[in-house]
Design a protein around this motif. Sequence first.
Motif, PDB file in Angstrom:
ATOM      1  N   UNK A  93       0.877  -1.184   0.000  1.00 13.12           N
ATOM      2  CA  UNK A  93       0.000   0.000   0.000  1.00 13.12           C
ATOM      3  C   UNK A  93       0.902   1.219   0.000  1.00 13.12           C
ATOM      4  N   UNK A  96       4.532   2.391  -5.237  1.00 11.60           N
ATOM      5  CA  UNK A  96       4.246   2.106  -6.642  1.00 11.60           C
ATOM      6  C   UNK A  96       5.538   2.074  -7.431  1.00 11.60           C
ATOM      7  N   UNK A  97       5.702   1.023  -8.192  1.00 10.89           N
ATOM      8  CA  UNK A  97       6.894   0.887  -9.019  1.00 10.89           C
ATOM      9  C   UNK A  97       6.471   1.002 -10.468  1.00 10.89           C
ATOM     10  N   UNK A  98       7.188   1.825 -11.201  1.00 11.23           N
ATOM     11  CA  UNK A  98       6.865   1.899 -12.624  1.00 11.23           C
ATOM     12  C   UNK A  98       8.128   1.778 -13.465  1.00 11.23           C
ATOM     13  N   UNK A 119       2.878   9.397 -13.619  1.00  8.50           N
ATOM     14  CA  UNK A 119       3.197   8.334 -12.652  1.00  8.50           C
ATOM     15  C   UNK A 119       3.887   8.843 -11.387  1.00  8.50           C
ATOM     16  N   UNK A 122       1.544   9.925  -5.415  1.00 12.23           N
ATOM     17  CA  UNK A 122       0.577  10.764  -4.713  1.00 12.23           C
ATOM     18  C   UNK A 122       1.185  11.195  -3.386  1.00 12.23           C
ATOM     19  N   UNK A 130      11.837   2.850 -12.507  1.00 11.30           N
ATOM     20  CA  UNK A 130      12.858   2.021 -13.109  1.00 11.30           C
ATOM     21  C   UNK A 130      13.045   2.579 -14.524  1.00 11.30           C
TER      22      UNK A 130
END
Lengths: 276, 276
Positions: A93, A96-98, A119, A122, A130
Amino acid sequence: MFDRPNIEEIRKATLAKPGKKISLDEYTTDGTELFPDKDEAKRSLKDDALAIDELQDRLYAEKTQGMLLILQGIDTSGKDGTTKAVFSQTSPLGLRVHAFGKPSSNELARDYLWRIHNFIPRLGEIAVFNRSHYEDVLIGRVRGLAPMSQIEQRYEQINNFEKHLTQNNIKIVKVMLHISRRTQGERLLERLENPNKRWKFNPGDLEDRKLWDEYQEAYEIAVNECSTDEVPWFVVPSDSRVRRKAIVARLVRGALEDMDPKIPDPGYRPDQFVID
Amino acid sequence: MFDRPNIEEIRKATLAKPGKKISLDEYTTDGTELFPDKDEAKRSLKDDALAIDELQDRLYAEKTQGMLLILQGIDTSGKDGTTKAVFSQTSPLGLRVHAFGKPSSNELARDYLWRIHNFIPRLGEIAVFNRSHYEDVLIGRVRGLAPMSQIEQRYEQINNFEKHLTQNNIKIVKVMLHISRRTQGERLLERLENPNKRWKFNPGDLEDRKLWDEYQEAYEIAVNECSTDEVPWFVVPSDSRVRRKAIVARLVRGALEDMDPKIPDPGYRPDQFVID
């Protein structure tokens, strides 16, 4: 028993000092100066991963700041492995991985920062990129994906963009995973020889390897142009997997400690409510 | 030493059998029948979390299937804690968690499945929904957020939507975290009394608690209308934190084992390439 380097020592050794022209050659790819002892690096990584989890819980509760970790590095430099290790204790939670790959036609129809902006974390979250907008001055420069006059404008655009995010409560940590050409060769061979890793091997990586010097130069320019007081670059020695992970974990933990997120007090007293 | 329930036993005890009208009262909120021993639940959770990590690595490499875990349950039923525990060993690459809150005006301008569709897992990924489109037949029904004639149409729409995703290689696991009214009371009090948890307390939760029976009824209808052969509902006893986590981990592991992802063989031979 070796001493563990503190965050100031880690920063000092890896910082690309803003305003000073650096050469990548001055930065070691070997992490043994910072962590002579491998086991100490392991312990340090474990402690920091736990601390990062606790700090992220506070960040998530606070919801007024976000953190963005940008990981750049050539193929096999360890972007995936670092992400997994540094955040091994972190709740999914609010993390976030992008991974930014080749832009889609939909993305190419906009300026190169459009998909990046989409991306960002927040408030309350940690995001890991990455690869990132830096590809647009790395592969973009080496492969000539845009006219050089446009590439040259991008460094200032990137600095302004990152300053904008910083002023809007996003803490950015930029890390270049720095490996030697020899280490890349060993790791590519490892991928080929291990049937479980073979799917990661992309023949195109060998084409990029032929352009090693051009990529190093592009990295050097990007680090020099975009290491700012607000958002400096850190050049992390990455030939040793565990030391690389330990160093990045220290940098992430240090940044979160600087942010010092606080669990908010909504001002309720327990006796204010009746739970029947 | 107690036996560990196997996946078939877990499924049998928690399944809302498609085509059969169930009553939530038939489902225990107490997990001690499945895991009499708390320590065995802990060990089972740990083993399954490790297995899930390994299965997800294969899923990520394979990139032809995705998995969606839908977690529904009233306030304090443990959606966040379950997510964190079940995926404690999972790489953040290829795991996305999304919490659905009150829809934004941008989301309300579209049908209620629009925002849901936007967050489905990519092929190769696992997505966790903390709340989901089911809110549109839960709070939507209890609070009358749409005309009843529209609410009644939604069950079939949801079944069709989930069937569509299933046919397009998304495996869906739907879990209702089932707690007793008494447990909710204890947990709300805990939040109020612990300054570190107080930020999670929302006075609005007490308003929902007054509507306990209405929510239970809405859940019962949703489970009955939307437990299908393709995507059944599992009603998981959740009064005990560790047992709840262990049971959900078994369900997730079982689903991934059924999907049986395979690391692809790109067909390269090591001697096909020269790495200088």
